[in-house]
Scaffold this motif. Structure first.
Motif, short mmCIF file in Angstrom:
data_model
loop_
_atom_site.label_atom_id
_atom_site.label_comp_id
_atom_site.label_asym_id
_atom_site.label_seq_id
_atom_site.Cartn_x
_atom_site.Cartn_y
_atom_site.Cartn_z
N VAL A 70 2.23 -113.80 -52.36
CA VAL A 70 3.03 -114.12 -51.18
C VAL A 70 3.24 -112.87 -50.34
O VAL A 70 3.57 -111.80 -50.88
N ASP A 77 -0.59 -116.53 -57.89
CA ASP A 77 -0.07 -116.63 -56.53
C ASP A 77 0.18 -115.25 -55.94
O ASP A 77 0.52 -114.30 -56.66
N HIS A 131 0.96 -117.58 -48.23
CA HIS A 131 1.01 -117.86 -49.67
C HIS A 131 -0.39 -118.25 -50.12
O HIS A 131 -0.93 -119.29 -49.72
N LEU A 147 3.41 -110.81 -56.17
CA LEU A 147 2.19 -111.42 -56.69
C LEU A 147 2.20 -111.50 -58.20
O LEU A 147 2.82 -110.68 -58.88
N THR A 166 -6.47 -117.19 -61.51
CA THR A 166 -5.31 -118.05 -61.23
C THR A 166 -4.16 -117.19 -60.74
O THR A 166 -4.14 -115.97 -60.91
N THR A 178 -2.85 -119.22 -53.27
CA THR A 178 -2.87 -119.74 -54.63
C THR A 178 -4.31 -119.81 -55.11
O THR A 178 -5.16 -120.44 -54.45
N ASN A 197 7.59 -118.77 -46.50
CA ASN A 197 6.58 -117.80 -46.89
C ASN A 197 5.55 -117.71 -45.77
O ASN A 197 4.86 -118.70 -45.47
N GLU A 257 4.55 -121.40 -44.84
CA GLU A 257 4.97 -122.35 -45.88
C GLU A 257 6.49 -122.50 -45.84
O GLU A 257 7.22 -121.52 -45.84
#
Length: 257
Positions: free
Chosen positions: A208, A206, A191, A41, A204, A193, A188, A176
């Motif tokens: 996973v 990501d 995921h 992350l 903001t 976002t 993934n 994903e």
């Protein structure tokens, strides 16, 4: 003149065979690669410090080929149980395989909006063979709260939008599948976002959970031994020996004259 031309033909035949054998040798193309990890992350949350962590339990076909991590504990973001990851390469077939599994996943990152996301087991898997590269994900006991439902084995790139007052602030992609420029595939399982810059944004970045990458497959036949060796010898017998025999016979005929 005939002797010279015949010699050239013999040499050309042997060179052609050598090119076929050398062209199929393992050194001309390295076998495919594979890798996997459990969690990774990189988040910038409003009102909090940036958080970057992972990859946890990273494994690679070049070593370590397997890895285990006891669990991730990031308050208000993510908690997990045991993570296992593995990646392997079969030098005989050229195939590669990778897999990541994360147990007892609890995603608190979006809890105030979704009511919480959890799963008993989150898996990603990838295989590359001479016929192609494939991947899949498995989500056992998945609970999406107010977001609805997703199949245990979702279709590739199943996407759920997370909104607040009708404005999307995040998206979650299940299973994903990303086709990379080098021919490999990244899978993934989950995921997330965060979509910054919109009304109600929480930040903001990501996150996973369970990722596996593999392929493309490497060379299937080692020419130094086994099946590859017999193919090389067969080609030599088929093309090289008859040409050499013709050259020797013509030389003998000319000497007799």
């Amino acid at each position: 003149m005939r002797v010279r031309m015949t010699r050239r033909a013999a040499v050309a035949g042997l060179v052609a065979v050598a090119a076929l054998v050398v062209g199929a040798a393992p050194a001309s193309a390295a076998p495919g690669d594979a890798s996997a990890y459990g969690v990774k992350l990189d988040l910038s949350l409003l009102g909090s410090d940036a958080v970057s962590a992972g990859p946890f339990a990273a494994a690679d076909a070049n070593g370590p080929t397997s890895n285990t991590f006891v669990g991730v504990d990031l308050p208000d973001i993510l908690r997990t149980g045991v993570i296992n990851a593995s990646a392997s390469r079969n030098d005989d077939t050229g195939g590669v395989h990778s897999r990541a599994s994360t147990a007892d996943v609890r995603l608190d990152l979006l809890q105030s909006i979704t009511g919480g996301v959890s799963a008993e087991l989150v898996e990603a898997e990838c295989d590359a063979t001479q016929t192609g590269v494939t991947g899949k994900s498995k989500l056992v006991g998945l609970d999406l709260g107010r977001l609805g439902t997703v199949d245990t084995e979702p279709a590739p790139n199943t996407t759920v939008d997370v909104d607040l007052l009708g404005v999307d602030i995040a998206k979650i992609v299940f299973n994903e599948q990303i086709r990379n420029a080098d021919g490999s595939l990244t899978v993934n399982a989950i995921h997330i976002t965060l979509l910054g810059g919109v009304l109600g944004s929480i930040g903001t970045g990501d996150l996973v959970v369970s990722s596996a990458t593999c392929g493309p497959a490497g060379l299937p036949i080692p020419m130094a031994s086994g099946e590859g060796l017999w193919i090389g010898l067969g080609l030599l017998a088929l093309f090289g020996i008859p040409v050499a025999a013709v050259a020797l016979r013509r030389r003998h005929d000319l000497r007799a004259v």
